[in-house]
Enzyme design. Structure first.
Site, PDB file in Angstrom:
ATOM      1  CE  LYS B  75      -3.812   2.066   2.691  1.00 39.26           C
ATOM      2  NZ  LYS B  75      -4.649   1.928   3.904  1.00 39.26           N
ATOM      3  CB  SER B 144      -7.732   3.802   2.939  1.00 37.42           C
ATOM      4  OG  SER B 144      -6.980   3.071   3.895  1.00 37.42           O
ATOM      5  CB  SER B 168      -8.367   1.074   5.648  1.00 31.97           C
ATOM      6  OG  SER B 168      -8.984   2.324   5.662  1.00 31.97           O
TER       7      SER B 168
END
Lengths: 433, 423
Positions: B75, B144, B168
């Site tokens: 990420k 996210s 997330s």
């Protein structure tokens, strides 16, 4: 009356003079830079000094005449915090040339409040034990303490009125005591850690240093981005617990003498002073401290271990990290659970006092620069997440400062500052060198 | 469609160590799938040459580490040396960190290939990135950790890292039909992970099998991996609708009721559990606002115009205005909540709860609702989402299993028992 140089003044005094137009931010910064130029060859508190940009910023602040909290007062941050416009080395040769993309919150928030960042202060390697070059400003043959060595030395030597450090074991309170300044470690988690190089997340606490309790309160408001009002000492004398702690027998004579004398003087001034010892749930705190630090340490230092293992100090690599390799996840979990239990017990225990009076360090700073001294009087309070404040009081056999520490119930930071103000007023005479 | 990319990481490791597959061939297979699936926009940065070079080096070294050449997606709020790290924000365009995050270094040390950086919402918050749902491009993949979930679901990479401050990891994994795992708070190192909320941010794993969770978890902890016990006794399950139950749709209500019935008839002890206090999400919100507003001080003070209005006005401004006393009250309430929850686990091995209100919502403007996750992020408990069916649009639905803090291994074992009865 002889004119006092701006570098000698407290931050709260500077704010008043800057506000009233009796001083300019540029003159203050200039004064601090002159002091640094004179003293830095001996004290070696700075890993980076941003003289030109600080002066430029001071001129800007002067023009803007903005109504900020710090109004152009200079401050310093430990080189464990990222800065977008200054090098950030974490006290390690691995990070020479590192330029982070952003400011840590510990730099950004005081800057946003009108503070002028003069530069980065020396940290031990990754805020651990391997020392930097800083000397004790009272005597260069002695350590300033660590890991926030440069912050404590710079504030003590009047190079800057305010500085930011971090404490995982005793890295704010101990150097502040060794250098004879006020150190404040807030309750765990209150000052934002973004942009701080992590040492041990279960323990790392951002803290601050200044030369008075009033200045601590000012910088605290900036660090929390909360409204500021100057604290007032309580009307009634506080209830103090006198806690010699489990390491009393390892304290130096001057440390013991300072604590006893402070207790006596405060009692004479009206404080209730009751002897107290820690609840039994805290008995294994030293063991947990070591396990938390080493378990996290091995994993947190993987970026360095993977690429630059040879550039880590033997002390960090062969002691702390090596112990981390022996530890199981279960041992780490047990330490977390044990520390949590101790914290709950300490909440009940500490609610009986306005503050606990204890030692910030065994005594005066040790001779030599190879070791920054013992954190045995600090690790416990860091682990208990309780707010701590050290005040200078007395001196040791070599004329170096000694301090006393006030510790309060977790999240009672504001009451602690008020009590500290009361205590500071009573210990003030003879507190300074 | 076949090839190595379809396999789980654990299945691939045995081929890689046996020598029937090279890290380079596997990496190329993943890169090819990423090329085919480029419309999903899962990657913030993908440099095929760099990935192949890493794989070749691992092949030359004999594929020795525990990951033996397995590609991993990272990420883009996690620092990588040699690849940009942009945090989903124009403020950090082209940012090249000096060092790897600890989790990235741990993966490299275990001979994992850092395939590339996956799309994150702006600073792991609400403002979405370009990623679309791999099963239906008109829907959000969740966030996210949008890119990590979408890339794993689309077989572009078998393992990916995400982070969870609200929901997330679990939510995007559930939306995309893969497994998401958020460990007990405090166990995975956060060195080099962009700090949003120090009391909430938790690094997590997105993958396609429970063995893969155990594999990557072991790497990230630098510990021997837990062997998922597939012969464990039926667990004691607490059916926890949570205070947010009314916010779940009918599909989710039906899925959870049905799953509870199936597991119960499979031998699990099933009992309802109610959480207290009911307003626990308000406390999560306060901690989120207060901490984010201070941890993003540099961005808020120096680049305010480059922040999305959702972040700037919706989170950071209210966070600045929140009184310190309200934040401290939330911290203390959260601690009492954790202690209370810990007590509940005397009677249960895991809790069964929704992973999300429903399937991935239509549209890319919002990444969905995190309230079924924020509770457990605040609780610091380990969580897993398992794919468990489909909603009315044919998109995946997940069920969430929650374990006791620091009993992640027991959660994995219970999840294996549950998984075997879902199919």
């Amino acid at each position: 009356m002889p004119k006092i140089e701006p570098y000698r003044l407290a931050a709260t005094s500077l704010v008043r003079l800057l506000e009233g137009g009796e001083l300019t931010a540029e003159a203050v910064v200039q004064s601090c830079l002159e002091r640094i130029a004179e003293r830095e060859p001996v004290v070696r508190a700075w890993s980076h000094l941003a003289a030109a940009s600080a002066l430029a910023k001071a001129r800007e602040v002067g023009k803007a005449r903005q109504n900020t909290l710090l109004k152009g007062v200079p401050f310093a941050v430990k080189d464990i915090f990222d800065t977008a416009d200054m090098p950030t080395t974490y006290g390690s040769p691995i990070y020479v040339g590192c330029r982070p993309a952003s400011d840590a919150s510990a730099a950004a928030l005081p800057r946003a409040a009108g503070g002028i960042l003069l530069g980065k202060t020396v940290t031990t390697e990754f805020a651990n034990r391997h020392p930097g070059p800083t000397t004790n400003p009272h005597n260069p043959d002695f350590t300033p303490g660590g890991s926030s060595s440069g912050s404590a030395a710079a504030v003590a030597d009047f190079m800057v009125p305010l500085a930011i450090g971090t404490q995982t074991g005793g890295s704010v309170i101990r150097p502040a005591a060794y250098c004879g300044v006020v150190g404040f470690k807030p309750s765990f988690g209150l000052f934002p850690p973004a942009g701080m190089r992590i040492n041990t997340e279960a323990l790392d606490t951002v803290g601050i240093m200044a030369r008075s309790v009033g200045d601590i309160a000012l910088l605290r408001a900036a660090m929390l981005a909360i409204p500021y009002s100057a604290p007032a000492a309580p009307q009634t004398a506080p209830r103090l617990g006198l806690c010699r702690g489990p390491h009393w027998s390892d304290a130096q004579p001057e440390g013991r003498a300072a604590l006893e004398a402070a207790a006596e003087r405060l009692a004479a001034a009206g404080a209730t002073v009751a002897e107290t010892e820690l609840p039994p749930e805290c008995a294994e705190a030293d063991k947990w401290q070591r396990i938390l630090g080493s378990f996290e340490g091995l994993r947190n230092h993987m970026p360095e271990l993977y690429r630059h293992e040879a550039l880590l100090s033997p002390r960090l690599r062969d002691e702390k990290v090596a112990f981390g390799r022996e530890l199981t996840l279960e041992a780490f979990r047990a330490a977390c659970r044990g520390a949590e239990k101790a914290r709950r017990a300490a909440q009940d225990w500490s609610s009986g006092f306005d503050a606990v009076l204890t030692l910030p360090a065994p005594g005066q700073a040790p001779r030599g620069l190879a070791d920054t001294g013992s954190a045995m009087f600090n690790g416990l309070w860091t682990q208990l997440y309780m707010p701590c404040l050290t005040l200078p009081f007395g001196s040791g056999p070599d004329g170096l400062p000694v301090g006393v520490q006030l510790v309060a119930r977790r999240h009672s930071d504001e009451p602690l500052l008020r009590v500290a103000l009361w205590v500071e007023q009573r210990l003030g005479e003879g507190a300074r060198q | 469609m076949s090839g190595p990319k379809r396999l789980t990481a654990s299945g691939l490791v045995s081929q890689l160590t046996a020598g029937s597959l090279t890290a380079e061939a596997l990496t190329r297979s993943c890169l090819e799938q990423a090329r085919v699936g480029a419309d999903i926009k899962a990657w913030a940065w993908l440099d095929p040459e760099q990935a192949v070079a890493q794989a070749r080096a691992i092949d030359r070294a004999g594929r020795k580490g525990r990951l033996a050449g397995i590609p991993v997606g990272i990420k883009d709020i996690i620092d990588t040396a040699g690849m940009p790290t942009e945090h989903g924000s124009p403020i950090y365009r082209g940012n090249r960190p000096f060092a790897d995050a600890a989790c990235v270094a741990l993966i490299r040390a275990a001979s994992g290939v850092i395939l590339g950086k996956t799309v994150t919402t702006e600073f792991a918050n609400r403002h979405p990135g370009p990623t679309v749902h791999p099963h239906n491009a008109a829907h959000t993949p969740g966030g996210s950790s949008s890119g990590s979930a979408a890339a794993v679901a689309d077989f572009q990479v078998p393992l990916a890292l995400g982070t969870q401050t609200g929901g997330s990891v679990i939510r995007p994994a559930a939306f995309c039909g893969v497994i998401g795992y958020k460990p007990s708070f405090g166990e995975f190192s956060r060195v080099g992970v962009k700090m949003q909320c120090h009391n909430l941010d938790t690094l997590g794993i997105i993958c396609r099998s429970l063995d893969d969770v155990a594999l990557l978890r072991g790497v990230l902890l630098a510990q021997a991996p837990h062997r998922v016990d597939r012969a464990s006794a039926a667990p004691r399950i607490g059916f926890c609708r949570t205070p947010a139950w009314e916010h779940a749709d009918r599909d989710t209500h039906a899925l959870l009721e049905h799953t509870a019935a199936v597991l119960s008839s499979g031998g699990a002890v099933m009992q309802e559990v109610t959480l207290a206090p009911a307003d626990i999400l308000d406390h999560h919100r306060r901690i989120f606002e207060f901490e984010a507003a201070r941890n993003y001080a540099y961005e808020y003070e120096t680049h305010r115009e480059k922040l999305s209005p959702a972040l700037r006005d919706g989170l950071l401004a209210p966070g600045r205005a929140l009184p310190l006393a309200a934040y401290i009250e939330a911290i203390e309430t959260a601690e009492a909540f954790r202690a209370n929850l810990d007590g509940i686990f005397a009677d249960f091995d895991v809790l069964l709860a929704p992973s999300a209100p429903g399937e991935a919502p239509k549209g890319l403007g919002s990444t969905g609702d995190a309230r079924f996750n924020a509770i457990w992020t605040l609780a610091w408990t380990p969580c897993l989402t398992l794919p468990a069916g489909n909603g009315r649009s044919g998109l995946p639905l997940g069920i969430q299993l929650v374990g006791q803090r620091f009993r992640d291994e027991a959660l994995l074992d219970a999840a294996a028992w549950v998984e075997a009865r879902l199919t």
